[in-house]
Structures are given as C-alpha cells and as structure tokens.
Design an enzyme around this catalytic site. Structure first.
Site, short mmCIF file in Angstrom:
data_model
loop_
_atom_site.label_atom_id
_atom_site.label_comp_id
_atom_site.label_asym_id
_atom_site.label_seq_id
_atom_site.Cartn_x
_atom_site.Cartn_y
_atom_site.Cartn_z
N GLU A 1 -21.70 79.17 -16.77
CA GLU A 1 -21.09 80.27 -17.53
C GLU A 1 -21.67 80.37 -18.94
O GLU A 1 -20.96 80.20 -19.94
CB GLU A 1 -19.57 80.11 -17.59
CG GLU A 1 -18.91 80.28 -16.25
CD GLU A 1 -17.38 80.34 -16.35
OE1 GLU A 1 -16.83 79.93 -17.38
OE2 GLU A 1 -16.76 80.83 -15.39
N GLU B 1 -16.89 80.52 -8.27
CA GLU B 1 -15.59 79.94 -8.62
C GLU B 1 -14.49 80.98 -8.51
O GLU B 1 -14.66 82.11 -9.00
CB GLU B 1 -15.56 79.47 -10.08
CG GLU B 1 -16.48 78.36 -10.46
CD GLU B 1 -16.35 78.03 -11.96
OE1 GLU B 1 -15.33 78.36 -12.58
OE2 GLU B 1 -17.31 77.47 -12.51
C1 GLA Z 1 -14.64 78.38 -15.71
C2 GLA Z 1 -15.55 77.17 -15.69
C3 GLA Z 1 -14.97 76.00 -14.95
C4 GLA Z 1 -13.50 75.87 -15.21
C5 GLA Z 1 -12.82 77.15 -14.85
C6 GLA Z 1 -11.32 77.09 -14.99
O1 GLA Z 1 -14.85 79.24 -14.70
O2 GLA Z 1 -16.82 77.46 -15.19
O3 GLA Z 1 -15.65 74.84 -15.34
O4 GLA Z 1 -13.29 75.58 -16.55
O5 GLA Z 1 -13.28 78.15 -15.72
O6 GLA Z 1 -10.71 78.30 -14.62
#
Ligand code: GLA
Ligand code: ZN
Length: 665
Positions: free
Chosen positions: A152, A309
């Site tokens: 991210e 995710e």
């Molecule tokens: C982001 C991050 C993860 C985690 C999630 C929690 O997507 O990439 O490492 O912190 O948020 O929702």
C-alpha cells in the site's frame, strides 16, 4: 513476462500470512487449517524487514526458508513480499534522513510503519538490496508464485516535504517544464509575487501563511505519486531481472485513496491487485465495494485482478469496528469475484495476539476455528474449488464512467467556489444510481477509447486540455453525460475562458456565465420534480435543448439540465447537484436512451462474466442477494455451487449467492 500468478490453479483464496508473530509449533497448525479452508495463496513477509535483515547487511532467512518449505509441502503458493514497507529501527536510527517530514517540518519517527521518505537514497538502496537478496534466495523456491512489492504505497505517507524531496521535486519540475519561464507561466506566478528566478527557490508546498499556488500543489501531487512509483519500479526491475517468469504486483487502495494516480501505476505492474475494506456503519457498503471492484477492473484494463486484502469481519481502525453479519464475508468475496477478481484474499490469516492490529479480524480468529468466521472461510474456500472454470473470464460493460485522479487532486485544493463539493462522493453518487439500476459499468481514464460504450458518464472531469476524444465519441453516435465542474480548467489549472464548462462548452451546446453554489443545506427545485443541492450555475442554452430549469433558488427559470444532439450522438449536461430520485431518474433515462438494458436492480447484484471453457465461449452470471428476501432470477444453466441444473430460473436466497454457467435458450 507473466501477467498472472498462473502457478496457482483456480481462483486464489488466502491471506497475508505473518508467521513471525507466532512460535513455530503454530505454523504446522496454520498449514493444516489452511488446507481445510481451501487456501492456495498467501502473502508472506510483508512487514518482516527487521527480522530478515537483523542488522545492516546481515540477513537471516532461516525462518522464512522453513515457512516457505512448509507452505510448499502443504500445497500452498506464496506471494512473497519484498518486506520493504516498514524500515526497521536500526535503519532509521543509523540514517535518520530516511524519515519523512510533514508540511510543518515535523520529522516522523519509527515505531509504527511506512516511516520512509520516497526520495531518500538510503531507503531506496536498502529496499532494493533487500528485494535483491530475497529474489536471489527464493528465485527457485517451488512455492513462489508472485512478488508483492512493499505494501500500500503512500497509505500513511504519500507526501513528504523534506529537503531531499525539495531537490527531487525540482528535478521533476525541470523534466516537466523544461525552463523556469515555462514553470512560471504554468503556475501563474505573476499572482501574489511568486515569480521564481532560480530553481533553488522552489519548495514543496510546506506550511505557508495562506493558500498555496494551485499549480505548485498539483505538480507536487503528480511528483509525489511519481516518486513512489519510481521506488516501486526500482524494486520491480530487480525482481524482473532475477525472476522474469514470476509476476510482480503491489497492492493498490483504488477506491477512496487520492494519494497515487493509479492509472499510471497500473501500467507498471504485471497484474493489478487491490485492498478494499467496507465501512461497517455504512448501510450501502456493498455498493461501495462494487464501486471499488469496478474501478480496479478498469485499472486492470478489463483483465482479471486480485483482491489482495479485505476483512473476514471487523477492522480495527474505524470509529466503531462493526463485525460482519453472517454471510457477509461470503457476499463480499463473491461481489469482488463477480466484478472480475480471480481471487479474494484477506488481511490476515491468523488474528494477532499483540501489536496494533490485535482487534482486526482474520481467517482464524482469536477464538480459533470453531467460529462463524472460520466456518464461512471454509465454506467459501470449498466453493471456490468448484469455480476454477471462471479463471481468466472477463466482465463486459456498455456504460463507462471517466475517473481522473488529477481532477480529484485539483478539486481538493482550497479556494474553489464551494467547500461542499467532494470529487469521490460526486463520482460515487452517479455510480450508485447506476448500480441501483442494475447497470454494470467500467471505469476508464480521461482520453480513453470510448467507442465500445453506449453511454459514457463524465462526472466533474475538471482538468481537461481538450475535449476532442469526447467530441469524436458523440459524433460517432455515443451518448455522453457530463456533470458540472467538468472542463473548467486545463491540466495546468488555468481556467478556460469564454464561459464554463470551458473545454466541453461547444460539445454540450451551453455557456455558463457564473457559478452559484448553494448555501449549506439549501435545496432548490427543478420544474421536472427533481431537486438539487450544493451547486447551481447561471447557464445559457447555446444550441442544447433544455430538459429542466430551476423554479426557485438563486436562478429561477435558468436551465439546469440540457441535452444536445450532435451527429448521431447525444451530449447531456447536468449543471446542478441533482440529488436522490432526480439523479436516479436522469441516469435511468440516459441509460435507456442509449439502448442499454437495465438489470434487476434493488438489492440483487447480478454481473455477467464471459470466457471460454474447452475452446467454446461461455458466460456466467454471478448473483449476490444483499436483501432479506429470496429473489428469482430468470436464467437457464447450471448453478455451480450446488451443481444443480436450473431450467428457466434460479432462486438467489436472501443474503446468498449463486453462480450460473448460462445456457442459450
Ligand atoms: C491495510 C494494510 C494491512 C492491514 C490492513 C488492516 O490494508 O495493507 O497491512 O493494516 O490495512 O485493515
Ligand atoms: Zn522526503
């Protein structure tokens, strides 16, 4: 170049896997539970830098060797991270210049994650070295299916204002503008005595007495997105060199994140992956999810993409972290799948005991596998095993929405006619109306080839040099619907003169002489029964037909919605902030006039994927019922989850899902 983790057979199902948070005896149980849950892909080592490079240049890969070996023995593929998302404390202590700085000059410390400046040569060198060390070690590992670069990008630090960034910004500006004269012109520095006589005088938009130069802000947004993209490319190039057959991705946060211009980023990854989290308190969170999924499919250029995710239940970072309802995890996964995902993964595999994400759900909750969450995980994992034939199939839409990160940046700047306008909410309002009408849409970048769409919606495309692609589209018979705040400036931020909406004025057959934003909570009425909030403008029809005018407010009798026939096509202009039913009605009318069929709408989401099975063209309907009543869907084929033939119709149970391989009737 491989553009998909093809080593994974079937739809991908799994999670971020962080075994370093657990003693090794838990790892065996992990693999066992993964197998039970049908997990076939996990992302490993995303935040493991401190445990992989324990001191400068000293790598300890032993534990990761053992993790990867065990996963491989269990038949589970690995999306291996380069582990560069959180520099370890030894690094930022030894090289404090790695740390990012805010606009106020505050240097951010280590102790959470993402504590690096995008322009830091030290960070970059160390990150690339770690990526290289990992690629050298694991290039032949039989579990390796894909690379997960960083994590991210920009999530916490998308803008850094430090001295190194100032230097990098100047170099970027030189490349973009060539000369100082060109920069002065582009930024309009004649205003407020901002004329620059040397490059060294130019700064990132740090804290100032009042608002910044809009050109400086916009270029700094562009630069910041590019600076992070350069970091990604530096790691990616090492991976491509060492493992040309292993596809590289980095996880986006496409809907709702303004930090990066993902159209540019999407061109640099081997396959697009994305993270999406629903907001537990939003009753329409399933529409927000669909919006994200469609935007990601747009970024993927229509090809399959991976949901890297989402959450099995609650997150831990919202004001109130609402647990998902029974069936919601399943509906969420299928809704992404319906819209082109060839796999849906979660953050994370096993819920942490310690650390700041202890209360974030996972596939294996604190309470263990005897839980609603794990049972649902097992159920969907088993079902995905029956859906392998969908892999590689795509979604076809007849309606497109133009999405533009640059317009988002520009419209987020201060000193606009109203502070009540928000670009993403505006785009979403139009998306939502189309979703409710059961219409599948693609998202496209500005300037995209529009010829395959029957209707193109252009919400607040603010920064436009030239409307030629849209003129050609309409001339060729396309239906175009443009909303207010479109075409107002060029891509430098200079206003197009002669009346708004500048670049689109001629195509739309209108001319606006003045903006009349509304007072907070003010609602004005239109003579077709619609109402508008936030925005009105003093519009003149200049060839276009007036469809609705205001009956009250600051502009009684003035046109609010127009329609201009040009060539074989049509160009609508919506000059006000239509709300609720009025917006829904208008979009349905535009869809119908463009000859696009409306879907069932309501609470049942139905999306068609098309592909091939054994060389023959096949289509599938994925239907997700978000409502509390069973719904009947007229379709003939085989329902793949149950294996039952459904002649003439299928019931989509309340809160449930069906996947039908369609048969011609
Ligand atoms: C982001 C991050 C993860 C985690 C999630 C929690 O997507 O990439 O490492 O912190 O948020 O929702
Ligand atoms: Zn910096």
């Amino acid at each position: 170049m491989t553009t998909w983790p093809t080593r994974v057979r079937g739809l991908a199902w799994g999670a971020d896997y962080n075994p370093e948070q657990w003693p090794e005896d838990v790892w065996s149980e992990d693999v066992e539970l993964m197998r039970r849950a049908g997990v076939n892909l996990v992302s490993v080592a995303i935040f493991s830098w401190a445990l992989l490079e324990v001191e400068e240049g000293r790598y300890e890969f032993g534990w990761l060797d053992r993790v990867l070996d065990r996963l491989h023995e269990g038949g589970i593929w690995v999306d291996l991270a380069t582990a560069t998302a959180a520099p370890p404390p030894w690094l930022t202590t030894a090289y404090p210049e790695v740390l990012p700085e805010t606009a106020d000059g505050v240097r951010l410390s280590h102790g959470s994650r993402q504590s690096y400046c995008p322009s830091s040569p030290v960070y970059r060198a160390k990150a690339v070295a770690l990526a290289r060390a990992l690629a050298e070690r694991y290039r032949e590992h039989p579990a390796l299916a894909a690379w997960h670069v960083n994590n991210e990008y920009g999530c916490h630090v998308s803008r850094c204002y430090c001295d190194r960034c100032a230097v990098a910004f100047r170099a970027w500006l030189r490349a973009r503008h060539g000369t100082l004269d060109a920069l002065n012109d582009a930024w309009g520095t004649a205003f407020w005595s901002q004329h620059y006589t040397s490059w060294e005088q130019i700064l990132p938009p740090r804290a100032t007495p009042t608002s910044h130069n809009p050109g400086q802000l916009l270029d700094f947004d562009r630069f910041s997105s590019d600076a992070l993209l350069e970091l990604f490319k530096a790691e990616r190039d090492v991976l491509r060199e060492l493992t040309p057959d292993v596809p590289v991705t980095t996880n986006f946060m496409a809907a709702g994140f303004s930090g990066l211009d993902y159209w540019k980023w999407a061109a640099e990854v081997d396959f697009v992956s994305n993270d999406h989290y629903t907001r537990g308190e939003d009753d329409e969170r399933h529409i927000d999810l669909a919006y994200s999924a469609d935007l990601v499919r747009g970024l993927a250029g229509g090809r399959p993409w991976l949901l890297m995710e989402h959450s099995t239940s609650a997150v831990n970072w919202q004001p109130r972290n609402i647990a998902k309802l029974p069936g919601e995890l399943r509906r969420n996964s299928y809704a992404h799948l319906a819209r082109g995902a060839d796999g849906t993964l979660f953050f994370q595999w096993r819920q942490s005991r310690a650390g700041s994400e202890r209360y974030h759900s996972a596939m294996v909750p604190h309470a263990g596998p005897d839980t609603k969450v794990y049972r649902e995980v097992e159920q969907v994992g088993a079902e995905y095993g029956r859906l392998a034939e969908l892999v590689g199939s795509t979604v076809a839409a007849e309606v497109a929405v133009v999405f533009d990160w640059e317009s988002w940046w520009a419209l987020s700047q201060p000193n606009h006619p109203t502070g009540d306008f928000a670009y993403p909410a505006h785009v979403f309002a139009h998306y939502r109306a189309l979703w409710r009408a059961g219409v599948t849409v693609d998202f496209v970048p500005p300037g995209a080839d529009l010829s395959r769409y029957r209707l193109v919606v252009v919400p607040a495309l603010y920064a436009v040099d030239d409307a030629t692609p849209y003129e050609e589209y309409v001339a060729g018979g396309g239906h175009l619907l443009v909303t207010y705040l479109s075409g107002v400036t060029d891509t430098r931020g200079h206003v197009h003169l002669g009346g708004y909406p500048g670049a689109f004025r001629e195509l739309l057959g209108v001319r606006t002489e003045e903006f009349h934003p509304l007072r907070a909570d003010q609602v004005v009425a239109l003579d077709d029964g619609s109402t508008a909030a936030v925005w009105t403008e003093h519009l003149h029809a200049d060839g276009a037909k007036v469809l609705a005018s205001y009956t009250d407010g600051p502009l009684p009798g003035v046109p609010a919605v127009t329609r201009n026939e040009r060539g074989d096509g049509v160009a609508w202009y919506v000059a006000c902030g239509l709300v609720g039913d009025g917006l829904a009605r208008l979009l349905r009318t535009a869809v119908e006039q463009a000859g696009v069929p409306l879907g069932p709408g309501g609470d049942v989401e139905v999306v068609r994927r098309r592909g091939e099975v054994a060389g023959s063209a096949v289509s599938w309907l994925v239907a997700v019922n978000h409502g509390s009543r069973d719904a009947k869907l007229p379709v003939t084929g085989v329902e793949l989850l149950s294996g039952a033939r459904v002649p003439g119709g299928v019931v989509v149970p309340a809160g449930g899902v069906v996947v039908i391989r369609e048969e011609e009737v």
